[in-house]
Design a protein around this motif. Sequence first.
Motif, PDB file in Angstrom:
ATOM      1  N   ASN A   1     -13.095  -7.969  22.017  1.00 50.41           N
ATOM      2  CA  ASN A   1     -12.508  -7.817  23.338  1.00 50.41           C
ATOM      3  C   ASN A   1     -11.185  -7.061  23.222  1.00 50.41           C
ATOM      4  O   ASN A   1     -10.237  -7.566  22.610  1.00 50.41           O
ATOM      5  CB  ASN A   1     -12.255  -9.201  23.951  1.00 50.41           C
ATOM      6  N   PRO A   2     -11.077  -5.848  23.767  1.00 49.59           N
ATOM      7  CA  PRO A   2      -9.843  -5.063  23.648  1.00 49.59           C
ATOM      8  C   PRO A   2      -8.665  -5.770  24.310  1.00 49.59           C
ATOM      9  O   PRO A   2      -8.799  -6.446  25.334  1.00 49.59           O
ATOM     10  CB  PRO A   2     -10.176  -3.760  24.380  1.00 49.59           C
ATOM     11  N   ILE A   3      -7.496  -5.604  23.714  1.00 52.06           N
ATOM     12  CA  ILE A   3      -6.261  -6.174  24.268  1.00 52.06           C
ATOM     13  C   ILE A   3      -5.130  -5.238  23.899  1.00 52.06           C
ATOM     14  O   ILE A   3      -5.171  -4.572  22.854  1.00 52.06           O
ATOM     15  CB  ILE A   3      -6.030  -7.607  23.726  1.00 52.06           C
ATOM     16  N   ASP A   4      -4.110  -5.147  24.747  1.00 54.28           N
ATOM     17  CA  ASP A   4      -3.057  -4.160  24.487  1.00 54.28           C
ATOM     18  C   ASP A   4      -1.933  -4.702  23.619  1.00 54.28           C
ATOM     19  O   ASP A   4      -1.189  -3.936  23.020  1.00 54.28           O
ATOM     20  CB  ASP A   4      -2.498  -3.604  25.800  1.00 54.28           C
ATOM     21  N   ARG A   5      -1.805  -6.047  23.529  1.00 52.94           N
ATOM     22  CA  ARG A   5      -0.739  -6.598  22.692  1.00 52.94           C
ATOM     23  C   ARG A   5      -1.081  -8.021  22.282  1.00 52.94           C
ATOM     24  O   ARG A   5      -1.839  -8.720  22.943  1.00 52.94           O
ATOM     25  CB  ARG A   5       0.612  -6.581  23.414  1.00 52.94           C
ATOM     26  N   LEU A   6      -0.491  -8.440  21.159  1.00 58.51           N
ATOM     27  CA  LEU A   6      -0.641  -9.800  20.651  1.00 58.51           C
ATOM     28  C   LEU A   6       0.725 -10.320  20.251  1.00 58.51           C
ATOM     29  O   LEU A   6       1.495  -9.621  19.579  1.00 58.51           O
ATOM     30  CB  LEU A   6      -1.577  -9.821  19.440  1.00 58.51           C
ATOM     31  N   ARG A   7       1.026 -11.554  20.638  1.00 59.12           N
ATOM     32  CA  ARG A   7       2.337 -12.124  20.362  1.00 59.12           C
ATOM     33  C   ARG A   7       2.298 -13.007  19.120  1.00 59.12           C
ATOM     34  O   ARG A   7       1.233 -13.365  18.609  1.00 59.12           O
ATOM     35  CB  ARG A   7       2.825 -12.928  21.558  1.00 59.12           C
ATOM     36  N   SER A   8       3.469 -13.380  18.637  1.00 57.19           N
ATOM     37  CA  SER A   8       3.574 -14.198  17.432  1.00 57.19           C
ATOM     38  C   SER A   8       2.765 -15.479  17.595  1.00 57.19           C
ATOM     39  O   SER A   8       2.754 -16.100  18.649  1.00 57.19           O
ATOM     40  CB  SER A   8       5.045 -14.530  17.143  1.00 57.19           C
ATOM     41  N   GLY A   9       2.036 -15.825  16.547  1.00 61.92           N
ATOM     42  CA  GLY A   9       1.185 -17.000  16.559  1.00 61.92           C
ATOM     43  C   GLY A   9      -0.263 -16.696  16.864  1.00 61.92           C
ATOM     44  O   GLY A   9      -1.130 -17.540  16.642  1.00 61.92           O
TER      45      GLY A   9
ATOM     46  N   GLY B   1       0.809  -1.214   0.000  1.00 64.00           N
ATOM     47  CA  GLY B   1       0.000   0.000   0.000  1.00 64.00           C
ATOM     48  C   GLY B   1       0.841   1.260   0.000  1.00 64.00           C
ATOM     49  O   GLY B   1       0.305   2.362  -0.073  1.00 64.00           O
ATOM     50  N   ASN B   2       2.170   1.084   0.140  1.00 62.32           N
ATOM     51  CA  ASN B   2       3.106   2.217   0.169  1.00 62.32           C
ATOM     52  C   ASN B   2       2.695   3.242   1.213  1.00 62.32           C
ATOM     53  O   ASN B   2       2.605   4.437   0.952  1.00 62.32           O
ATOM     54  CB  ASN B   2       3.197   2.868  -1.212  1.00 62.32           C
ATOM     55  N   THR B   3       2.433   2.734   2.414  1.00 60.41           N
ATOM     56  CA  THR B   3       1.946   3.622   3.469  1.00 60.41           C
ATOM     57  C   THR B   3       2.334   3.073   4.835  1.00 60.41           C
ATOM     58  O   THR B   3       2.776   1.924   4.965  1.00 60.41           O
ATOM     59  CB  THR B   3       0.408   3.755   3.383  1.00 60.41           C
ATOM     60  N   THR B   4       2.168   3.909   5.853  1.00 59.98           N
ATOM     61  CA  THR B   4       2.340   3.496   7.241  1.00 59.98           C
ATOM     62  C   THR B   4       0.972   3.474   7.913  1.00 59.98           C
ATOM     63  O   THR B   4       0.194   4.420   7.776  1.00 59.98           O
ATOM     64  CB  THR B   4       3.283   4.460   7.988  1.00 59.98           C
ATOM     65  N   GLU B   5       0.676   2.378   8.598  1.00 60.51           N
ATOM     66  CA  GLU B   5      -0.613   2.232   9.272  1.00 60.51           C
ATOM     67  C   GLU B   5      -0.408   2.224  10.787  1.00 60.51           C
ATOM     68  O   GLU B   5       0.535   1.617  11.295  1.00 60.51           O
ATOM     69  CB  GLU B   5      -1.298   0.923   8.861  1.00 60.51           C
ATOM     70  N   ARG B   6      -1.317   2.885  11.493  1.00 57.67           N
ATOM     71  CA  ARG B   6      -1.274   2.886  12.956  1.00 57.67           C
ATOM     72  C   ARG B   6      -2.376   1.976  13.490  1.00 57.67           C
ATOM     73  O   ARG B   6      -3.544   2.120  13.129  1.00 57.67           O
ATOM     74  CB  ARG B   6      -1.455   4.306  13.499  1.00 57.67           C
ATOM     75  N   LEU B   7      -1.997   1.028  14.342  1.00 60.24           N
ATOM     76  CA  LEU B   7      -2.960   0.115  14.953  1.00 60.24           C
ATOM     77  C   LEU B   7      -3.527   0.769  16.204  1.00 60.24           C
ATOM     78  O   LEU B   7      -3.059   0.554  17.314  1.00 60.24           O
ATOM     79  CB  LEU B   7      -2.297  -1.230  15.285  1.00 60.24           C
ATOM     80  N   GLY B   8      -4.539   1.611  15.987  1.00 58.11           N
ATOM     81  CA  GLY B   8      -5.095   2.376  17.102  1.00 58.11           C
ATOM     82  C   GLY B   8      -5.701   1.495  18.182  1.00 58.11           C
ATOM     83  O   GLY B   8      -5.616   1.800  19.368  1.00 58.11           O
ATOM     84  N   GLN B   9      -6.329   0.398  17.786  1.00 59.84           N
ATOM     85  CA  GLN B   9      -6.945  -0.528  18.731  1.00 59.84           C
ATOM     86  C   GLN B   9      -6.682  -1.958  18.292  1.00 59.84           C
ATOM     87  O   GLN B   9      -6.631  -2.257  17.098  1.00 59.84           O
ATOM     88  CB  GLN B   9      -8.466  -0.284  18.800  1.00 59.84           C
ATOM     89  N   LEU B  10      -6.527  -2.840  19.263  1.00 59.54           N
ATOM     90  CA  LEU B  10      -6.373  -4.277  19.003  1.00 59.54           C
ATOM     91  C   LEU B  10      -7.500  -5.020  19.704  1.00 59.54           C
ATOM     92  O   LEU B  10      -7.885  -4.660  20.825  1.00 59.54           O
ATOM     93  CB  LEU B  10      -5.016  -4.785  19.515  1.00 59.54           C
ATOM     94  N   PHE B  11      -7.988  -6.065  19.035  1.00 58.81           N
ATOM     95  CA  PHE B  11      -9.099  -6.830  19.605  1.00 58.81           C
ATOM     96  C   PHE B  11      -8.889  -8.328  19.399  1.00 58.81           C
ATOM     97  O   PHE B  11      -8.247  -8.753  18.439  1.00 58.81           O
ATOM     98  CB  PHE B  11     -10.425  -6.456  18.934  1.00 58.81           C
TER      99      PHE B  11
END
Length: 709
Positions: free
Chosen positions: A356-364, A338-348
Amino acid sequence: MKAYDEKHIKNIVLLGAAKSGKTTLCETMLFEAGITHKRGTVEEKNTLSDYHEVEHERGNSVYATCLHTEWRDYKINIIDTPGLEDFIGEVIAAIRVCDTALLLLHAQYGVEVGTELIWDYVDTYKKPTMLAVNHLDAEQANFNKAVEDARRILGSAVTVMQYPVNQGIGFNGIIDLLKMTYYKFPEAGGKPEKLPIPESEKERAEQLHNELVEKAAENDEQLMELYFEKGNLDEDELRKGLKIGMLKHDVFPVFCLSAVNNMGSGRLMGFIDNVAPSAIEMPPERTEDGREVPCDPAGPACLFVFKTLLETHIGRLSFFKVLSGEVRQGAELINEKGNTTERLGQLFIADGRNRNPIDRLRSGDIGCTLKLKNTFTNHTLCDKNFKGQIAPIKYPPPKVRVAIETKSKSDDEKLGEVLSEIHMEDPTLEIEYNRELKQIILHGQGDLHLLVTKWRLENIYKMEVDYLTAKIPYRETIQKPAMSSYRHKKQSGGAGQFGEVFMKIEPYFEGMPPFKEFTVRDTEEIALDWGGKLVFNNCIVGGAIDSRFLPSILKGVMERMQEGPLTGSYVRDVRVSVYDGKMHPVDSNDISFKIAGMMAFREAFHQAAPQLLEPVFDLEATAPDVMMGDIMSELQSRRSVITGMDSLNGYQVIKARTPQVELDKLIAALRNVTQGKAKIKAVFAEYAPVPPELQRKLSEDYKKTEESV
């Protein structure tokens, strides 16, 4: 919500034919783990996964839905998938990102149509596979037959882990061959009582247990030595051998279930925790250029978007799998495509419509985020230390097509925007804006796929549309040489128009001898955008036509070839030789010779035995032997020519060549006469002559249309 490490995350895709019980099993697994406090039902339209309005209306899954459960310190991500071939794109994407496939079989029907079609993709990706025979409480449940069916399709890797006691209406027990325990369930289901294996079942249980031990041992030399030394393997050793076998695609454990009565799901989840591979144990993903991307929590952040969904009042949801590193809320990642930078404002973490909101997700792990601007399905987001795109999901080509138009002309512009949105969600729905046919054509996986698309347009986007028969892109050519001339003369005061052209046209074919009837001064060979060629010879000598007018003559010929004289279709494979003409010192100009060239070509074309060509497809139909007669009958009734027959894994394969005008109806007819059991592939082969009576009809219809304009 708790964040799990890569060793304690299991990603499972639920697969199976329609009505095999996938959605009900999801409800049971979440309820059994305490994630929900009440089980929804498909009939009451309150399940977590089938939450879209179209799914409520149809009573089956249309979308792949992400959910999760937690069982004994493991997180199990579940993707519930549709069971109908029309929505195979949803299934393929889910298979791609999950680490284990759980294939449900209906105890009464065994391996059904949808199961066989889905298995092809599981096998392609070599995903570790588990089987569960569900509906063991059905009146005509037959566990043994279901296992036999599975072995016929999947081979000897099918390995019985459990078998039922009292299958049928009174089903209430499972013999577990790993733990050698009898699980007896209360009438309402739920937590079973653990009992010794009944005397009446001991002999069968011991035999199947020994087979299980041998199957586990044969996957590892060390385990094989232990087996020879001890004559048995303990439970941990069995788990180890089974996991190795699953990773090698050599063991497909079989479990017992009554999802609707909550019998067997807890033991199934326990096996997923203890044995099913996690992402870190799977072969690494690869980039488009072939580089490996290990599931490394300490590596650079990299996630792969496998699904895009537009939700009313929310916007665009992007579902992804974290392939490497760790992703945190607020992270800024790069999308090279997409030739752009994306900000992950929220993770679920998604559970159907619930997020369900979560602050981080690990590999896998699998999660979703909102409102990415330039990131879509098959895109990769990564930090600056990772370069490249993950190899994309490959979707099957479409099988049917239909033309679409709005009932209100004011919606024409909006239709394009809406169809683009729908394609963004569903890459298997292809949109073609065909200038030649003057139609917008939808290409889908089946009639139901197209009907659901129409439902969405009318109910979600509030746009009334009609489906029309898609026109056929015929081609026109000639069968013999012909000569003609045309004089264009127009006088209306002041400068007039004058141009006269003599030409010869011939059928063109590769390797044909050079034109020798007249002296050729120069030749232009044009590969036509719509296929075939035009060869244009300039044979003018003595200045009969000034060379500056030759491009105008060619332009006139090309314009006429874009709307052939026979049916208005594109013309192909013609050699045109302009050998004489006349011009006027004052009145000759480009427009005069363009018109003269166009009309001379038109007159010559009608004298050159014009031939209409139709697109023909190579069709391959695979089905059980008993259905061959019906398939042959349908093929022969639709102008198909049988080109070969073969056998494959107990099935018959019929190959034929079928005109496109018959193809859509034929595919629907084959699905009907085989109850959906036929696997059908169709690939464009060539353009072939249309039968004379059909050519006559199409030409007459075109003339009537022209006269009415």
